[in-house]
Design a protein around this motif. Sequence first.
Motif, PDB file in Angstrom:
ATOM      1  N   LEU A 205       0.839  -1.189   0.000  1.00 21.55           N
ATOM      2  CA  LEU A 205       0.000   0.000   0.000  1.00 21.55           C
ATOM      3  C   LEU A 205       0.876   1.242   0.000  1.00 21.55           C
ATOM      4  O   LEU A 205       1.972   1.242   0.560  1.00 21.55           O
ATOM      5  N   THR A 206       0.395   2.307  -0.640  1.00 17.70           N
ATOM      6  CA  THR A 206       1.163   3.544  -0.722  1.00 17.70           C
ATOM      7  C   THR A 206       0.571   4.597   0.209  1.00 17.70           C
ATOM      8  O   THR A 206      -0.636   4.627   0.458  1.00 17.70           O
ATOM      9  N   LEU A 207       1.446   5.455   0.719  1.00 12.99           N
ATOM     10  CA  LEU A 207       1.037   6.524   1.624  1.00 12.99           C
ATOM     11  C   LEU A 207       1.372   7.870   1.012  1.00 12.99           C
ATOM     12  O   LEU A 207       2.337   8.015   0.265  1.00 12.99           O
ATOM     13  N   LEU A 244       3.604   1.064   2.867  1.00 14.50           N
ATOM     14  CA  LEU A 244       3.547  -0.078   3.771  1.00 14.50           C
ATOM     15  C   LEU A 244       3.564  -1.393   3.004  1.00 14.50           C
ATOM     16  O   LEU A 244       2.900  -1.535   1.987  1.00 14.50           O
ATOM     17  N   SER A 245       4.312  -2.356   3.537  1.00 12.37           N
ATOM     18  CA  SER A 245       4.370  -3.679   2.940  1.00 12.37           C
ATOM     19  C   SER A 245       4.578  -4.692   4.063  1.00 12.37           C
ATOM     20  O   SER A 245       4.256  -4.430   5.209  1.00 12.37           O
ATOM     21  N   ARG A 332      -4.113   4.691  12.804  1.00 13.15           N
ATOM     22  CA  ARG A 332      -4.799   4.719  11.511  1.00 13.15           C
ATOM     23  C   ARG A 332      -3.908   5.284  10.410  1.00 13.15           C
ATOM     24  O   ARG A 332      -3.399   6.397  10.516  1.00 13.15           O
ATOM     25  N   PHE A 333      -3.754   4.485   9.369  1.00 16.97           N
ATOM     26  CA  PHE A 333      -3.115   4.951   8.148  1.00 16.97           C
ATOM     27  C   PHE A 333      -4.205   5.070   7.083  1.00 16.97           C
ATOM     28  O   PHE A 333      -5.177   4.313   7.080  1.00 16.97           O
ATOM     29  N   HIS A 334      -4.007   6.002   6.167  1.00 13.09           N
ATOM     30  CA  HIS A 334      -4.980   6.224   5.095  1.00 13.09           C
ATOM     31  C   HIS A 334      -4.268   6.072   3.742  1.00 13.09           C
ATOM     32  O   HIS A 334      -3.852   7.061   3.134  1.00 13.09           O
ATOM     33  N   PRO A 335      -4.079   4.828   3.291  1.00 12.17           N
ATOM     34  CA  PRO A 335      -3.382   4.610   2.017  1.00 12.17           C
ATOM     35  C   PRO A 335      -4.081   5.353   0.873  1.00 12.17           C
ATOM     36  O   PRO A 335      -5.311   5.446   0.835  1.00 12.17           O
ATOM     37  N   ASN A 336      -3.261   5.888  -0.021  1.00 11.14           N
ATOM     38  CA  ASN A 336      -3.840   6.552  -1.197  1.00 11.14           C
ATOM     39  C   ASN A 336      -3.871   5.641  -2.416  1.00 11.14           C
ATOM     40  O   ASN A 336      -4.250   6.049  -3.507  1.00 11.14           O
TER      41      ASN A 336
END
Length: 401
Positions: A205-207, A244-245, A332-336
Amino acid sequence: MTDDPEAALTTPTSYDAIILGAGAAGLMCALTAGQRGRRVLLIDHADRVGKKILISGGGRCNFTNLGVAPDRYLSANPHFAKSALRRYTQHDFIALVDRHGIAWHEKTLGQLFCDGSAQQIVAMLCEECARAGVEIALGHAIRDVAHADGGYRVTWGDRIATAPALIIATGGPSIPKMGATGLAYDLARSFGLKVVEPRPALVPLTLGGDEILFRDLSGVAAPVEARAGKVRFREAALFTHRGLSGPAILQISSYWRHGEPVEIDFLPDRAPGWLIDAKRAAPRISLRRLLGDALPTRLADTLTHQLALDGELANTPDRRLADAERRLASWRFHPNGTEGFAKAEVTIGGISTAELSSQTMEARTVTGLYAIGEAVDVTGWLGGYNFQWAWSSGWAAGQAI
């Protein structure tokens, strides 16, 4: 066959079954059908079979999982995979591996790997195909697939083959550098079959935005619990230069949808109230020190900075410690987005299971047409589950043709 290419195109060779795609599912289907006395042609545009098998599991092939069960697969129809998985199990494939003298080991969470190389699995499948009389044709793209008079006609290179059965085993578009394409979906649609929208799965996932600062932790990994909605996985998460991976994130990615958050529990083994208890036991200790004892230093520093709790716990009100504890347990992460099909291990979606028989993998409305493996809307967890679906669905179709 004749040496004249033009003549070759007018002289089809007949088979009992033509399988498109020499990956895990296609190879299993071919050897199963061949063992039943069927004359099988296996075609792939690549110059060698099993290319994805060869790179899997860090080159050691995570060929199945001891914990295979239908609830570890995603599909629009969660019951579809039950029949094939029950009839050809992980233990059946392990028995095949054992018969070929391939040494293997369980790594973690039921994941089975070759002690040696993934090449051993490919060699095993090729040997089984050879014994079963399977003809393998490599290095030429499919030029045309036609259906008429109850049979199928496939043109590739300068050759034509015909058969009453055609098996789509060309996978999904994940890892295009390995030659993956959307051919399976194009073929399915050409025969009037519906396709569930494919998207990348088991993918980093990308941030972006304010969370871009976590990219500075590139290379840092930690055991966490990752959550998306009601789904959770406890494995390692890895920070990368894009986001994130790691296994926990790859697992969650299959369930994550754009716009939704991903929650991380950085200390999943800590009981509620642990931070206030730590204050009582050692009031002069700092949060940075506590986190540094449990997490990589760079990650501990970043989390402490984000929580703005740099001093001794004795100087911090309990309510702020309780708030920090809650954030660490559900950060909380908010992947784009994701890193796309280029980095996805598999594809979610594919040929709709509503179009297929769960017993035979044959299309309900097109006699003699089958779809197996990743081409179908069945996607497993990380850890050998997708290979088992390839073996099971390939076997089911091979028993039917």
